[in-house]
Design a protein around this motif. Structure first.
Motif, mmCIF file in Angstrom:
data_model
loop_
_atom_site.group_PDB
_atom_site.id
_atom_site.type_symbol
_atom_site.label_atom_id
_atom_site.label_comp_id
_atom_site.label_asym_id
_atom_site.label_seq_id
_atom_site.Cartn_x
_atom_site.Cartn_y
_atom_site.Cartn_z
ATOM 1 N N ASN A 45 9.875 -12.112 8.934
ATOM 2 C CA ASN A 45 8.499 -12.019 9.426
ATOM 3 C C ASN A 45 8.035 -10.560 9.507
ATOM 4 O OD1 ASN A 45 8.222 -14.794 9.683
ATOM 5 N ND2 ASN A 45 8.956 -14.818 11.809
ATOM 6 N N GLN A 46 8.975 -9.664 9.842
ATOM 7 C CA GLN A 46 8.650 -8.243 9.904
ATOM 8 C C GLN A 46 8.235 -7.730 8.523
ATOM 9 O OE1 GLN A 46 8.822 -6.100 12.771
ATOM 10 N NE2 GLN A 46 7.751 -4.698 11.417
ATOM 11 N N ALA A 47 9.001 -8.142 7.518
ATOM 12 C CA ALA A 47 8.695 -7.722 6.145
ATOM 13 C C ALA A 47 7.335 -8.261 5.702
ATOM 14 C CB ALA A 47 9.791 -8.198 5.200
ATOM 15 N N LYS A 48 7.048 -9.523 6.043
ATOM 16 C CA LYS A 48 5.746 -10.109 5.700
ATOM 17 C C LYS A 48 4.615 -9.364 6.397
ATOM 18 C CE LYS A 48 7.409 -14.849 4.895
ATOM 19 N NZ LYS A 48 7.366 -16.254 5.386
ATOM 20 N N HIS A 49 4.831 -9.046 7.659
ATOM 21 C CA HIS A 49 3.822 -8.320 8.434
ATOM 22 C C HIS A 49 3.541 -6.953 7.812
ATOM 23 C CE1 HIS A 49 1.825 -6.247 11.720
ATOM 24 N NE2 HIS A 49 2.807 -5.360 11.747
ATOM 25 N N GLU A 50 4.591 -6.226 7.464
ATOM 26 C CA GLU A 50 4.421 -4.890 6.892
ATOM 27 C C GLU A 50 3.722 -4.958 5.536
ATOM 28 O OE1 GLU A 50 8.182 -2.901 6.888
ATOM 29 O OE2 GLU A 50 8.361 -2.938 9.079
ATOM 30 N N THR A 51 4.045 -5.980 4.759
ATOM 31 C CA THR A 51 3.369 -6.162 3.473
ATOM 32 C C THR A 51 1.889 -6.441 3.675
ATOM 33 O OG1 THR A 51 5.377 -7.017 2.414
ATOM 34 C CG2 THR A 51 3.270 -7.558 1.383
ATOM 35 N N SER A 52 1.580 -7.267 4.668
ATOM 36 C CA SER A 52 0.188 -7.609 4.962
ATOM 37 C C SER A 52 -0.597 -6.379 5.419
ATOM 38 C CB SER A 52 0.130 -8.691 6.051
ATOM 39 O OG SER A 52 -1.204 -8.964 6.427
ATOM 40 N N VAL A 53 0.014 -5.572 6.280
ATOM 41 C CA VAL A 53 -0.650 -4.364 6.768
ATOM 42 C C VAL A 53 -0.895 -3.391 5.614
ATOM 43 C CG1 VAL A 53 -0.396 -2.304 8.205
ATOM 44 C CG2 VAL A 53 0.220 -4.550 9.123
ATOM 45 N N ALA A 54 0.110 -3.231 4.753
ATOM 46 C CA ALA A 54 -0.021 -2.323 3.604
ATOM 47 C C ALA A 54 -1.152 -2.779 2.679
ATOM 48 C CB ALA A 54 1.296 -2.251 2.840
ATOM 49 N N GLU A 55 -1.247 -4.084 2.452
ATOM 50 C CA GLU A 55 -2.306 -4.617 1.592
ATOM 51 C C GLU A 55 -3.675 -4.432 2.238
ATOM 52 O OE1 GLU A 55 -1.075 -8.630 1.088
ATOM 53 O OE2 GLU A 55 0.309 -8.188 -0.575
ATOM 54 N N THR A 56 -3.755 -4.605 3.551
ATOM 55 C CA THR A 56 -5.020 -4.423 4.270
ATOM 56 C C THR A 56 -5.462 -2.963 4.213
ATOM 57 O OG1 THR A 56 -4.465 -6.241 5.777
ATOM 58 C CG2 THR A 56 -6.194 -4.715 6.480
ATOM 59 N N ARG A 57 -4.500 -2.054 4.402
ATOM 60 C CA ARG A 57 -4.812 -0.625 4.319
ATOM 61 C C ARG A 57 -5.329 -0.259 2.930
ATOM 62 N NH1 ARG A 57 0.339 2.440 7.223
ATOM 63 N NH2 ARG A 57 -0.208 1.970 9.396
ATOM 64 N N LEU A 58 -4.646 -0.768 1.911
ATOM 65 C CA LEU A 58 -5.041 -0.460 0.541
ATOM 66 C C LEU A 58 -6.445 -0.971 0.251
ATOM 67 C CD1 LEU A 58 -4.374 0.603 -2.278
ATOM 68 C CD2 LEU A 58 -3.308 -1.613 -2.784
ATOM 69 N N LYS A 59 -6.744 -2.202 0.682
ATOM 70 C CA LYS A 59 -8.081 -2.782 0.464
ATOM 71 C C LYS A 59 -9.149 -1.947 1.158
ATOM 72 C CE LYS A 59 -10.601 -7.172 0.622
ATOM 73 N NZ LYS A 59 -11.873 -6.563 1.073
ATOM 74 N N TYR A 60 -8.852 -1.479 2.369
ATOM 75 C CA TYR A 60 -9.796 -0.649 3.115
ATOM 76 C C TYR A 60 -10.120 0.629 2.334
ATOM 77 C CZ TYR A 60 -11.703 2.258 6.887
ATOM 78 O OH TYR A 60 -12.509 3.083 7.642
#
Length: 225
Positions: free
Chosen positions: A116-131
């Motif tokens: 779940n930690q890995a999924k969370h970090e991937t999601s945050v990274a993708e959100t940052r990139l989109k921003y």
């Protein structure tokens, strides 16, 4: 070997230089860090003043050529400067959380948390990139409406800001290594300016070594001793 000095600063007495000699490296005191900040700000002020002076060599090298740059190149210069601001904004807005293990967690539960930690970090990274991507595109679209004279002025201001910040970061590194590196209790380098003259690869090595030293918890080091 790591140790604490009389002021409880973490030290390493065996940092190898390219000539094979060992020096001592220690973390900076609060007073030294205040001095580092003042030195960095002074350097930024000096460089900014020089960059704004049309008569200076630095202005002629870094700023003046932008007056003859093509429109697309000017936009790239401005957008690149804005990109770093967007990255910092994204990092502040979308932070990583550390998911804790349940109390007395089993190995299976630990694996689930790590997943779940890995999924969370991937999601945050993708959100940052989109921003960053979305805001950069909107910023570039706004630049399209500017006339050439405004683009030149904006690019020059952005370039001055970027070079100034870069000089401040470099100054912090030079000052840090000047304070941190010692031989027999005396500074290894004569001044921050002397650090700037050594091989960049050596500076990178020493800065990385200092960062690792500064991350050590004195309390944990005391326990290990």
């Amino acid at each position: 070997m790591f140790r604490l000095d009389q002021f409880f600063r973490v030290c390493d007495d065996d940092v190898k230089m390219p000539d094979g000699k060992s020096i001592t490296m220690r973390v900076l005191s609060d007073i030294e860090m205040n001095g580092r900040q003042s030195y960095s700000l002074a350097k930024m002020t000096e460089v900014t003043k020089e960059l704004r002076s049309p008569e200076s060599d630095l202005h002629q090298q870094k700023i003046a050529p932008l007056a003859d740059a093509p429109r697309e190149s000017l936009m790239d210069t401005i957008v690149q400067s804005r990109r770093w601001e967007l990255i910092r904004e994204a990092n502040e807005l979308f932070r990583y959380d550390i998911l804790p293990y349940p109390e007395n967690a089993t190995e299976l539960e630990k694996v689930e948390v790590e997943t779940n930690q890995a999924k969370h970090e991937t999601s945050v990274a993708e959100t940052r990139l989109k921003y960053v991507v979305d805001n950069e595109k909107a910023f570039r679209d706004r630049l399209e409406s500017l006339d050439l004279a405004t683009l030149i002025k904006t690019a020059q201001e952005r370039a001055i800001q970027s070079y100034s910040i870069s000089s401040g970061i470099d100054a912090e590194t030079y000052y840090t290594l000047w304070c941190a590196c010692e031989v027999n209790g005396k500074p290894y380098f004569s001044a921050p300016e002397s650090v700037a003259k050594i091989n960049p690869k050596v500076i990178t090595f020493l800065a990385k070594t200092y960062k690792g030293l500064d991350s050590i918890d004195p309390w944990e080091l005391t326990k290990s001793v």
